[in-house]
Motif scaffolding. Structure first.
Motif: not given
Length: 392
Positions: A273-289
């Motif tokens: 549940r990211p609230n900002t673009l930075d959080e969204l980007k970090a969540a995508i990178e973590a999920s991809w990793a």
């Protein structure tokens, strides 16, 4: 020279009218845009239409246009809803016909079938040499998946069952690649992708992915038929770098295993549940990793089944092969009996909620009962099962 199209009913009526007005055959042919011989054959009664073979088309062009208008009103309708509305407009047909009319044309289907036939005998080892790539768009609204709601029949419009949404949510466009050995680095894309920017992505992200996953071994690169991919300058770039590109049929997401990989990433974003673009980007990178080589190999190993499915469907769209089961999930395969009948197969996802997708073979033959979404409290031994039917 090939045979031209037959005269239409309107053209024939115009020919008869102009002839009564005393026009010559040459003047008539110039007026309606056909050959003089076609006018002569019609006036002499020798005009015959082409002989047609094969099964008679079950819908008219007008009916097809009606279906397109129905789809354009709401592109998120199910196949059953589309068929129901098309039937109400006066076109009686099957779900399979609706599927064919909406998705692929005949030329694309034939290319898919030809491609699948050529790749029919490829082994998993051969598919492991392919580096698959794909773009995906991630929005700020629950991983672009939408939220589920549990409701009873007739509660669809209740305020408690509705959730506000953002019409144009912030999003991130991501490019990634995978092979049987794992995933490569992600590229976050800004703006539209043209041939020049696509070649930069190849230079700075695809080549490092290939080096990470294949080392000095040869590989084949996968891409679709997007304009940036099929540009002459892009083809020259691949030639200059000595990279073989896999030919790929148009409109074939059901053949691409990386589509399932993006589904895994998006499902994990539902919990973040990211609230900002930075959080969204970090969540995508973590999920991809967190994607494991075992998951990637499982998807690559599904390619022969995808190929067989396209051949069996004669080039028509197929049901996409399911994504690999994560380690946190539990698979229950033995049949058991519930209040709805005998369950032939059942997949239990043990997370915050438990969703069970089952196929029933019971005395109820209604289509709505073929796939039920059930919330349940499951005893580990499956001896005591409490069921709550949420289907409407």
């Amino acid at each position: 020279m090939g045979k031209t199209a037959d005269l239409t009913a309107v053209q024939k009526a115009i020919i008869d009218t102009l002839k009564r007005e005393g026009k010559t055959q040459k003047e008539i042919s110039e007026r309606i845009g056909c050959s003089q011989s076609a006018v002569s054959r019609h006036l002499s009664g020798k005009s015959v239409g082409r002989k047609k073979c094969g099964k008679k088309r079950c819908t008219t062009r007008r009916g097809d246009r009606t279906l397109r208008k129905i789809v354009e009103k709401d592109r998120f309708q199910t196949l059953g809803d589309l068929r129901k509305q098309w039937t109400e407009s006066g076109v009686e047909t099957s779900r399979a016909t609706v599927h064919r009319r909406v998705l692929l044309n005949q030329k694309q289907r034939q290319k898919r079938l030809t491609w699948a036939t050529e790749k029919q005998h490829w082994t998993v080892a051969q598919w492991s040499k392919v580096l698959f790539r794909m773009k995906a768009n991630f929005c700020m609204s629950f991983g672009n998946q939408g939220a589920r709601v549990w409701r009873k029949t007739g509660e669809k419009e209740m305020p408690k069952c509705l959730k506000s949404s953002v019409k144009y949510p912030q999003s991130e466009m991501v490019w990634g690649a995978m092979s049987a050995a794992g995933v490569g680095p992600l590229c976050f894309i800004k703006g539209r992708v043209n041939a020049a920017s696509y070649q930069e992505i190849m230079e700075h992200f695809m080549l490092p992915s290939a080096e990470k996953l294949y080392g000095d071994e040869d590989f084949v690169f996968h891409q679709d038929l997007a304009p940036a991919h099929s540009a002459k300058t892009t083809g020259k770039w691949f030639t200059d770098h000595g990279i073989t590109v896999l030919n790929w049929p148009a409109n074939s997401p059901d053949l691409n295993p990386i589509e399932n990989l993006w589904d895994i990433v998006k499902s994990k974003l539902r919990d973040a549940r990211p609230n900002t673009l930075d959080e969204l980007k970090a969540a995508i990178e973590a999920s991809w990793a967190s994607i494991t080589p075992q998951q990637c190999h499982s998807l690559i190993a599904s390619m022969p089944r995808r190929i067989e499915a396209v051949i069996s469907a004669k080039g028509f769209p197929t049901k996409r092969v399911g994504r690999p089961i994560e380690h946190s999930n539990t698979m229950v395969s033995k049949p058991f009996t519930s209040g709805f009948g005998t369950v032939s197969r059942c997949q239990v996802v043990l997370k915050n909620e438990i969703f069970i997708s089952i196929k029933l073979f019971s005395r109820w033959k209604h289509e709505v009962l073929q796939n039920l979404l059930i919330a349940s409290c499951i005893d580990p031994a499956l001896d005591k099962t409490q069921w709550t039917n949420t289907s409407s």
